[in-house]
Design a protein around this motif. Structure first.
Motif, PDB file in Angstrom:
ATOM      1  N   PHE A  63       0.832  -1.198   0.000  1.00 15.51           N
ATOM      2  CA  PHE A  63       0.000   0.000   0.000  1.00 15.51           C
ATOM      3  C   PHE A  63       0.871   1.254   0.000  1.00 15.51           C
ATOM      4  CE2 PHE A  63      -1.918   3.334   2.688  1.00 15.51           C
ATOM      5  CZ  PHE A  63      -2.994   3.674   1.887  1.00 15.51           C
ATOM      6  N   GLY A  64       1.860   1.300   0.897  1.00 13.49           N
ATOM      7  CA  GLY A  64       2.745   2.455   0.968  1.00 13.49           C
ATOM      8  C   GLY A  64       3.535   2.644  -0.307  1.00 13.49           C
ATOM      9  N   PHE A  65       4.001   1.540  -0.870  1.00 14.30           N
ATOM     10  CA  PHE A  65       4.791   1.658  -2.091  1.00 14.30           C
ATOM     11  C   PHE A  65       3.948   2.166  -3.253  1.00 14.30           C
ATOM     12  CE2 PHE A  65       6.215  -0.013  -6.138  1.00 14.30           C
ATOM     13  CZ  PHE A  65       7.489   0.512  -6.192  1.00 14.30           C
ATOM     14  N   GLU A  66       2.709   1.720  -3.363  1.00 11.96           N
ATOM     15  CA  GLU A  66       1.864   2.167  -4.458  1.00 11.96           C
ATOM     16  C   GLU A  66       1.613   3.674  -4.381  1.00 11.96           C
ATOM     17  OE1 GLU A  66       0.853   0.718  -7.136  1.00 11.96           O
ATOM     18  OE2 GLU A  66       1.847  -1.155  -6.603  1.00 11.96           O
ATOM     19  N   LEU A  67       1.406   4.185  -3.160  1.00  8.83           N
ATOM     20  CA  LEU A  67       1.220   5.623  -2.999  1.00  8.83           C
ATOM     21  C   LEU A  67       2.477   6.385  -3.383  1.00  8.83           C
ATOM     22  CD1 LEU A  67      -0.753   5.827   0.376  1.00  8.83           C
ATOM     23  CD2 LEU A  67      -1.647   6.156  -1.929  1.00  8.83           C
ATOM     24  N   MET A  68       3.624   5.889  -2.921  1.00  7.91           N
ATOM     25  CA  MET A  68       4.878   6.559  -3.237  1.00  7.91           C
ATOM     26  C   MET A  68       5.186   6.466  -4.720  1.00  7.91           C
ATOM     27  SD  MET A  68       8.615   6.108  -1.436  1.00  7.91           S
ATOM     28  CE  MET A  68       8.636   4.335  -1.675  1.00  7.91           C
ATOM     29  N   ALA A  69       4.962   5.310  -5.325  1.00  5.70           N
ATOM     30  CA  ALA A  69       5.244   5.127  -6.748  1.00  5.70           C
ATOM     31  C   ALA A  69       4.378   6.034  -7.606  1.00  5.70           C
ATOM     32  CB  ALA A  69       5.026   3.666  -7.138  1.00  5.70           C
ATOM     33  N   ARG A  70       3.138   6.272  -7.187  1.00  9.65           N
ATOM     34  CA  ARG A  70       2.265   7.158  -7.948  1.00  9.65           C
ATOM     35  C   ARG A  70       2.839   8.569  -7.985  1.00  9.65           C
ATOM     36  NH1 ARG A  70      -3.753   8.086  -5.799  1.00  9.65           N
ATOM     37  NH2 ARG A  70      -2.517   9.077  -4.143  1.00  9.65           N
ATOM     38  N   ASP A  71       3.359   9.039  -6.850  1.00 10.04           N
ATOM     39  CA  ASP A  71       4.001  10.360  -6.825  1.00 10.04           C
ATOM     40  C   ASP A  71       5.260  10.367  -7.675  1.00 10.04           C
ATOM     41  OD1 ASP A  71       2.076  11.381  -5.177  1.00 10.04           O
ATOM     42  OD2 ASP A  71       3.282  11.343  -3.349  1.00 10.04           O
ATOM     43  N   LEU A  72       6.069   9.330  -7.554  1.00 11.65           N
ATOM     44  CA  LEU A  72       7.337   9.293  -8.281  1.00 11.65           C
ATOM     45  C   LEU A  72       7.124   9.288  -9.790  1.00 11.65           C
ATOM     46  CD1 LEU A  72       9.256   6.720  -6.068  1.00 11.65           C
ATOM     47  CD2 LEU A  72       9.802   9.141  -6.318  1.00 11.65           C
ATOM     48  N   ARG A  73       6.148   8.534 -10.247  1.00 11.10           N
ATOM     49  CA  ARG A  73       5.910   8.449 -11.695  1.00 11.10           C
ATOM     50  C   ARG A  73       5.552   9.808 -12.281  1.00 11.10           C
ATOM     51  NH1 ARG A  73       2.686   3.807 -10.100  1.00 11.10           N
ATOM     52  NH2 ARG A  73       3.893   1.887 -10.376  1.00 11.10           N
ATOM     53  N   GLU A  74       4.907  10.668 -11.474  1.00 17.86           N
ATOM     54  CA  GLU A  74       4.442  11.953 -11.982  1.00 17.86           C
ATOM     55  C   GLU A  74       5.425  13.089 -11.742  1.00 17.86           C
ATOM     56  OE1 GLU A  74       1.844  12.123 -13.818  1.00 17.86           O
ATOM     57  OE2 GLU A  74       1.325  10.022 -13.488  1.00 17.86           O
ATOM     58  N   ALA A  75       6.594  12.805 -11.173  1.00 11.83           N
ATOM     59  CA  ALA A  75       7.561  13.860 -10.856  1.00 11.83           C
ATOM     60  C   ALA A  75       7.931  14.651 -12.110  1.00 11.83           C
ATOM     61  CB  ALA A  75       8.816  13.254 -10.232  1.00 11.83           C
ATOM     62  N   GLY A  76       7.886  15.973 -12.009  1.00 11.58           N
ATOM     63  CA  GLY A  76       8.262  16.839 -13.120  1.00 11.58           C
ATOM     64  C   GLY A  76       7.203  17.018 -14.177  1.00 11.58           C
ATOM     65  N   GLY A  77       6.018  16.459 -13.967  1.00 11.59           N
ATOM     66  CA  GLY A  77       4.975  16.550 -14.985  1.00 11.59           C
ATOM     67  C   GLY A  77       4.135  17.809 -14.855  1.00 11.59           C
ATOM     68  N   ASN A  78       3.561  18.241 -15.962  1.00 12.53           N
ATOM     69  CA  ASN A  78       2.621  19.355 -15.961  1.00 12.53           C
ATOM     70  C   ASN A  78       1.532  19.049 -16.988  1.00 12.53           C
ATOM     71  OD1 ASN A  78       3.155  20.811 -18.656  1.00 12.53           O
ATOM     72  ND2 ASN A  78       5.231  20.705 -17.808  1.00 12.53           N
ATOM     73  N   PRO A  79       0.443  19.811 -17.002  1.00 10.06           N
ATOM     74  CA  PRO A  79      -0.676  19.466 -17.887  1.00 10.06           C
ATOM     75  C   PRO A  79      -0.410  19.682 -19.372  1.00 10.06           C
ATOM     76  CG  PRO A  79      -1.384  20.895 -16.077  1.00 10.06           C
ATOM     77  CD  PRO A  79       0.100  20.911 -16.093  1.00 10.06           C
TER      78      PRO A  79
END
Length: 315
Positions: A63-79
């Motif tokens: 559970f913790g890893f999935e939450l962290m991975a979701r943030d990591l995958r989106e690092a540096g992104g914008n719309p």
């Protein structure tokens, strides 16, 4: 008269109990059977507790890893586009790390992040917020938008189109009029123009056209630290706010980084020469159960290892 006398003999049925030896043998056999049944029950109970404890540890880590991975995958992104030039007018003095869009990813080794546990790694990243609105018009320092959602004054926001991206602090937010101002004392300039420089005041004002996009900006830190129960947990902190306990029992986190898609070796944070080139992370979480539920009455320890690719840097 002589007669024969018949004598009726009554012989009762013989009744015989257990002898002392037979009773002792039966008791011994009963005790052996009872001991075996008790041993099987205790073994089954211990196995159940171990399996249940292992399941809780693994479920919590996942559970913790999935939450962290979701943030990591989106690092540096914008719309809009990840390769846009940036006009950052928020906190140019560098007082707040969560507005420094020039470095959307950074790692820390061996407790180097303040507040993290010794000998554990930490990750710091910037990513787009969950709230996204469309620009209707942009006049002066006021955006008219289709919805203000949950934006508030002083929030760090991003405005972008297909030409540039601007990072700024929101001034007034009017929910009734659906307007957001970028006039704020925390901004170094009200001119959201990349060229010639966002804060020198010499460039003409940049006005975002209709259907440009405004979103929130979040600075997130993931780290391991001591918790209130005397153990350790995986924590998350957003925009310099109070830490949030995400997973109890996580004892350690180790993170390594891959620079570029062609490189074959992961390195520690100290070995990264250019954070802009990091394309993926290898994360190892080590968790320990809170109760002694192991087969030898010890606490269970498990490791979870995953590789996370940064979507905005993966070809």
């Amino acid at each position: 008269m002589s007669g024969n006398r018949h004598v009726l003999a009554y012989t009762p049925n013989e009744q015989r109990g257990f002898s002392l030896i037979e009773l002792m043998v039966a008791m011994v056999i009963g005790l052996v059977v009872l001991s075996a049944v008790t041993g099987i029950f205790l073994s089954s109970q211990r196995t159940y507790r171990t399996t249940e404890g292992l399941g809780r540890v693994q479920e919590s880590m996942q559970f913790g890893f999935e939450l962290m991975a979701r943030d990591l995958r989106e690092a540096g992104g914008n719309p809009c586009d990840v390769n846009l030039p940036i006009a950052n007018v928020a906190d140019q003095a560098g007082a707040n790390w969560w507005t420094n869009w020039a470095q959307p990813l950074r790692g820390f080794d061996n407790g180097a992040l303040a507040g993290s546990a010794a000998a554990t790694d930490a990750v710091q990243l910037l990513l787009m917020g969950e709230e996204v609105v469309n620009v209707v018009s942009h006049v002066g320092t006021v955006f008219s938008v289709d919805d203000t959602v949950d934006f508030e004054a002083n929030d760090v926001l991003m405005a972008c189109d297909m030409r540039q991206l601007a990072v700024f602090r929101a001034g007034g937010v009017d929910e009734g009029a659906n307007t957001i101002s970028h006039s704020h004392t925390g901004n170094c300039s009200d001119i959201l123009n990349v060229l010639p420089a966002p804060c020198d005041g010499t460039a003409p004002a940049y006005l975002y056209a209709q259907n440009s996009v405004i979103s929130g900006l979040r600075g997130v830190r993931w780290f391991v630290a001591d918790n209130a129960n005397g153990g350790r947990s995986l924590f998350r902190a957003v925009n310099g706010g109070a830490r949030e306990e995400m997973v109890e029992g996580v004892q350690n986190m180790q993170v390594q980084y891959l620079q570029g898609s062609d490189s074959g070796s992961y390195v520690d944070a100290g070995g990264v020469t250019n954070w802009q080139l990091v394309s993926s992370l290898r994360i190892v979480l080590t968790a320990q159960s809170s109760d002694a539920v192991g087969t030898d009455d010890s606490q269970l320890v498990r490791r979870l290892e995953h590789v996370v690719n940064l979507r905005n840097r993966t070809p």
